[in-house]
Design a protein around this motif. Structure first.
Motif, PDB file in Angstrom:
ATOM      1  N   GLY A 127       0.819  -1.198   0.000  1.00 45.04           N
ATOM      2  CA  GLY A 127       0.000   0.000   0.000  1.00 45.04           C
ATOM      3  C   GLY A 127       0.851   1.244   0.000  1.00 45.04           C
ATOM      4  N   LYS A 128       0.434   2.217   0.798  1.00 44.09           N
ATOM      5  CA  LYS A 128       1.092   3.521   0.778  1.00 44.09           C
ATOM      6  C   LYS A 128       2.571   3.442   1.182  1.00 44.09           C
ATOM      7  CE  LYS A 128      -3.095   6.206   1.742  1.00 44.09           C
ATOM      8  NZ  LYS A 128      -3.800   7.056   2.734  1.00 44.09           N
ATOM      9  N   LYS A 129       2.901   2.524   2.088  1.00 47.63           N
ATOM     10  CA  LYS A 129       4.295   2.427   2.532  1.00 47.63           C
ATOM     11  C   LYS A 129       5.221   1.993   1.404  1.00 47.63           C
ATOM     12  CE  LYS A 129       3.898   1.893   7.524  1.00 47.63           C
ATOM     13  NZ  LYS A 129       4.183   1.049   8.704  1.00 47.63           N
ATOM     14  N   LYS A 130       4.666   1.327   0.402  1.00 48.38           N
ATOM     15  CA  LYS A 130       5.458   0.938  -0.768  1.00 48.38           C
ATOM     16  C   LYS A 130       5.273   1.934  -1.911  1.00 48.38           C
ATOM     17  CE  LYS A 130       5.644  -4.010   0.261  1.00 48.38           C
ATOM     18  NZ  LYS A 130       5.366  -5.390  -0.198  1.00 48.38           N
ATOM     19  N   LYS A 131       4.759   3.128  -1.556  1.00 45.60           N
ATOM     20  CA  LYS A 131       4.586   4.228  -2.523  1.00 45.60           C
ATOM     21  C   LYS A 131       3.623   3.866  -3.656  1.00 45.60           C
ATOM     22  CE  LYS A 131       8.091   6.820  -0.841  1.00 45.60           C
ATOM     23  NZ  LYS A 131       7.907   6.856   0.593  1.00 45.60           N
ATOM     24  N   LEU A 132       2.640   3.043  -3.346  1.00 45.26           N
ATOM     25  CA  LEU A 132       1.668   2.631  -4.362  1.00 45.26           C
ATOM     26  C   LEU A 132       0.449   3.554  -4.320  1.00 45.26           C
ATOM     27  CD1 LEU A 132       1.870  -1.238  -3.861  1.00 45.26           C
ATOM     28  CD2 LEU A 132       2.832   0.099  -5.747  1.00 45.26           C
TER      29      LEU A 132
ATOM     30  N   ASP B  25       1.925 -13.271 -11.102  1.00 46.40           N
ATOM     31  CA  ASP B  25       3.279 -13.137 -11.680  1.00 46.40           C
ATOM     32  C   ASP B  25       3.511 -11.771 -12.311  1.00 46.40           C
ATOM     33  OD1 ASP B  25       3.899 -15.949 -11.170  1.00 46.40           O
ATOM     34  OD2 ASP B  25       2.440 -16.366 -12.762  1.00 46.40           O
ATOM     35  N   THR B  26       2.683 -10.780 -11.965  1.00 48.58           N
ATOM     36  CA  THR B  26       2.802  -9.451 -12.565  1.00 48.58           C
ATOM     37  C   THR B  26       3.136  -8.431 -11.491  1.00 48.58           C
ATOM     38  OG1 THR B  26       1.146 -10.038 -14.234  1.00 48.58           O
ATOM     39  CG2 THR B  26       1.625  -7.699 -13.942  1.00 48.58           C
ATOM     40  N   THR B  27       4.105  -7.575 -11.776  1.00 42.84           N
ATOM     41  CA  THR B  27       4.507  -6.573 -10.778  1.00 42.84           C
ATOM     42  C   THR B  27       3.641  -5.319 -10.876  1.00 42.84           C
ATOM     43  OG1 THR B  27       6.144  -5.587 -12.276  1.00 42.84           O
ATOM     44  CG2 THR B  27       6.899  -7.363 -10.822  1.00 42.84           C
ATOM     45  N   VAL B  28       3.511  -4.626  -9.750  1.00 46.59           N
ATOM     46  CA  VAL B  28       2.862  -3.315  -9.704  1.00 46.59           C
ATOM     47  C   VAL B  28       3.943  -2.310  -9.341  1.00 46.59           C
ATOM     48  CG1 VAL B  28       1.063  -1.897  -8.639  1.00 46.59           C
ATOM     49  CG2 VAL B  28       0.695  -4.359  -8.917  1.00 46.59           C
ATOM     50  N   LYS B  29       4.240  -1.406 -10.254  1.00 45.36           N
ATOM     51  CA  LYS B  29       5.298  -0.408 -10.055  1.00 45.36           C
ATOM     52  C   LYS B  29       6.618  -1.100  -9.679  1.00 45.36           C
ATOM     53  CE  LYS B  29       5.654   4.256  -8.094  1.00 45.36           C
ATOM     54  NZ  LYS B  29       5.135   5.166  -7.044  1.00 45.36           N
ATOM     55  N   GLY B  30       6.895  -2.219 -10.377  1.00 42.66           N
ATOM     56  CA  GLY B  30       8.137  -2.954 -10.172  1.00 42.66           C
ATOM     57  C   GLY B  30       8.154  -3.858  -8.958  1.00 42.66           C
ATOM     58  N   LYS B  31       7.032  -3.959  -8.254  1.00 45.84           N
ATOM     59  CA  LYS B  31       6.986  -4.776  -7.039  1.00 45.84           C
ATOM     60  C   LYS B  31       6.044  -5.957  -7.253  1.00 45.84           C
ATOM     61  CE  LYS B  31       7.584  -0.617  -4.220  1.00 45.84           C
ATOM     62  NZ  LYS B  31       7.597   0.354  -5.327  1.00 45.84           N
ATOM     63  N   LEU B  32       6.517  -7.160  -6.979  1.00 47.48           N
ATOM     64  CA  LEU B  32       5.661  -8.343  -7.057  1.00 47.48           C
ATOM     65  C   LEU B  32       4.955  -8.505  -5.711  1.00 47.48           C
ATOM     66  CD1 LEU B  32       4.757 -10.712  -8.839  1.00 47.48           C
ATOM     67  CD2 LEU B  32       6.574 -12.075  -7.781  1.00 47.48           C
ATOM     68  N   LEU B  33       3.628  -8.357  -5.744  1.00 52.17           N
ATOM     69  CA  LEU B  33       2.837  -8.383  -4.515  1.00 52.17           C
ATOM     70  C   LEU B  33       2.099  -9.713  -4.374  1.00 52.17           C
ATOM     71  CD1 LEU B  33       1.201  -4.843  -4.862  1.00 52.17           C
ATOM     72  CD2 LEU B  33       3.278  -5.425  -3.587  1.00 52.17           C
ATOM     73  N   LYS B  34       1.922 -10.119  -3.126  1.00 47.81           N
ATOM     74  CA  LYS B  34       1.057 -11.259  -2.875  1.00 47.81           C
ATOM     75  C   LYS B  34      -0.379 -10.823  -3.149  1.00 47.81           C
ATOM     76  CE  LYS B  34      -0.516 -14.345   0.820  1.00 47.81           C
ATOM     77  NZ  LYS B  34      -0.452 -14.631   2.273  1.00 47.81           N
ATOM     78  N   VAL B  35      -1.114 -11.629  -3.928  1.00 48.37           N
ATOM     79  CA  VAL B  35      -2.488 -11.276  -4.277  1.00 48.37           C
ATOM     80  C   VAL B  35      -3.385 -12.478  -4.021  1.00 48.37           C
ATOM     81  CG1 VAL B  35      -2.063 -11.829  -6.713  1.00 48.37           C
ATOM     82  CG2 VAL B  35      -4.029 -10.437  -6.088  1.00 48.37           C
TER      83      VAL B  35
END
Length: 494
Positions: free
Chosen positions: A424-429, A477-487
């Motif tokens: 979330g916000k802590k990862k600048k998303l 397997d898709t990153t959000v803003k270069g970050k691979l998140l658990k979904v």
């Protein structure tokens, strides 16, 4: 300007299409089953869209929430991260209902609303208010708490709605209302809705509104006498419980609210019906808010047929197909009679309002009758023979499993999957990061993405149109803003 007419636009001519609403709003209205605007919606929507201040005096059950909810959702700027509208309601139950209605109407436009009220953890509300919210719905006391603690952002508020204004007055909220209004930008649209319009409320309007358009639909005296059948039973206090049993057997309601003046009376009446084997539950101000919410939701869904309640359930609560309202205790305030009986006979349906009055309550009964403009017809207490004739049919309905009711948003939400991301916000998303990533998936576009809630460490994203499973699979397997998140699929109670 006084629009005291339901015939300005006939129902045959009226259409939501005539208001030039966005495709996202009209799609939601279609899915929600809004066929054509009610008289109050016909009068309010064009004035609200034109940016006029409005005072609306309209009977309960006339569609007031959608009358302001539709233009609010239409006028919200999705990209604005700070709240643009504030809706004030007298009760927590109404705040929750208004929030849900606004989010349903604005579902495909991704409009997010937050409900804030007392008896809920302040810190949880504080965290929610730090997220993107287009609309804030709240009770005056808790909104004032957030203002005093500087945890609510009101600088970009363009629209103020005061709902059930007469109840605000009777609950002593007028002073808090004025304090809140003084904290808002002066350049705004203000809309005030009330079933009745006491002088104190009128003075409030004129003090803080700019040349308001006055709209009146109907009056207490013509309160849908054709839609609601009113009956009065003369009874001693001691005989009420026995009369309640007789009346409910003969009437055999599909769905019934029984109103009492005090929580002790609610407890006693509910316990009496429970001993008789009725499918019953209760709600009053002494209960925890989560329990009150659960009971109201189960009643909406038809899990039980009899709700015993104080007036917390009388104000603005919209539950489909309540066939009977029983005033087990006569209300002390004449306006309360209008609000209580307005729980039945809603949206053009018929209903029955039954009132018990003791010999010592003539003063209050006379005040109610003067206020509504007609005498309540006195009914004979059902005979033992009539009760015996009706008993078999009543017992059969008691044995039958209740038919589950569809909630307003059920069809709307059927094709929606809420996804949980562990960032979330802590990862600048930001919301735009999720929109950009998800809309790049083959076969997915921005119209398939619903409300996005970016919190400190997690994000929730609604995926529309039955495409949730596909997005869930691809985003593993898709990153959000270069970050691979658990979904994963989010819990349904989020």
């Amino acid at each position: 300007m006084n629009e005291n007419s339901e015939s300005t636009i006939s129902n045959n001519e009226a259409s939501f299409a005539s208001y030039n609403l966005s495709s996202e709003i009209t799609r939601a209205l279609d899915t929600l089953g809004y066929k054509s605007p009610t008289p109050v919606q016909q009068q309010v929507i064009p004035q609200a869209l034109a940016g006029h201040d409005i005072t609306v005096k309209s009977r309960t059950g006339s569609g007031k929430t959608a009358a302001y909810g539709i233009p609010l959702c239409q006028m919200m700027d999705w990209e604005e991260s700070r709240p643009q509208a504030l809706v004030l309601t007298p009760t927590r139950e109404l705040a929750d209902q208004v929030k849900e209605d606004i989010m349903n109407i604005g579902r495909f436009k991704r409009i997010k609303a937050a409900a804030i009220y007392g008896k809920q953890p302040f810190d949880r509300q504080k965290r929610e208010l730090m997220q993107r919210n287009h609309v804030i719905v709240g009770t005056p006391g808790r909104v004032m708490d957030h203002i005093e603690k500087d945890t609510i952002d009101l600088e970009r508020i363009k629209y103020l709605v005061i709902d059930e204004a007469d109840e605000m007055l009777s609950m002593g909220f007028i002073e808090q209302l004025e304090k809140i209004i003084r904290e808002l930008p002066t350049e705004r649209v203000t809309m005030l809705f009330s079933a009745t319009l006491p002088q104190d409320v009128e003075r409030l309007c004129h003090r803080y509104m700019n040349d308001p358009v006055d709209i009146e639909i109907g009056s207490p005296g013509d309160k849908r006498q054709t839609q609601i059948e009113h009956r009065l039973y003369r009874v001693s206090e001691k005989a009420k419980a026995a009369l309640l049993q007789k009346v409910t057997v003969v009437e055999n309601p599909d769905s019934c609210i029984i109103f009492c003046r005090t929580k002790d009376n609610v407890d006693a009446a509910a316990a009496h019906l429970e001993r008789l084997g009725y499918p019953v539950n209760k709600i009053h101000g002494g209960m925890e808010q989560d329990d009150r919410n659960r009971v109201m939701n189960e009643f909406r869904m038809g899990k039980f047929r009899y709700l015993v309640a104080t007036d917390v359930a009388a104000r603005g609560i919209d539950i489909d197909r309540i066939t009977h309202v029983i005033n087990y205790d006569l209300p002390m305030e004449k306006e309360s009679y209008v609000h209580r009986t307005g729980r039945t006979g809603r949206a053009g349906q018929s209903g029955i309002a039954i009132t018990f009055a003791t010999p010592f309550e003539d003063k209050f009964l006379n005040a109610i009758e003067r206020y509504i403009g007609f005498e309540l017809p006195v009914a004979e207490v059902p005979s033992d023979y009539a009760v015996g004739e009706a008993q078999a049919s009543f017992d059969k309905k008691l044995r039958d499993r209740p038919v589950a009711k569809k909630t307003k948003g059920e069809e709307l939400n059927a094709d929606i999957m809420k996804l949980y991301f562990n960032g979330g916000k802590k990862k600048k998303l930001r919301p735009v990061d999720f929109v950009g990533t998800i809309s790049n998936i083959e076969g997915i576009n921005a119209d398939d993405i619903g409300i996005i809630s970016v919190q400190e460490t997690v994000t929730y994203v609604d995926i529309l149109n039955g495409k949730g499973s596909k997005v869930l699979q691809v985003m593993q397997d898709t990153t959000v803003k270069g970050k691979l998140l658990k979904v994963q699929k989010a819990r349904t109670d989020r």
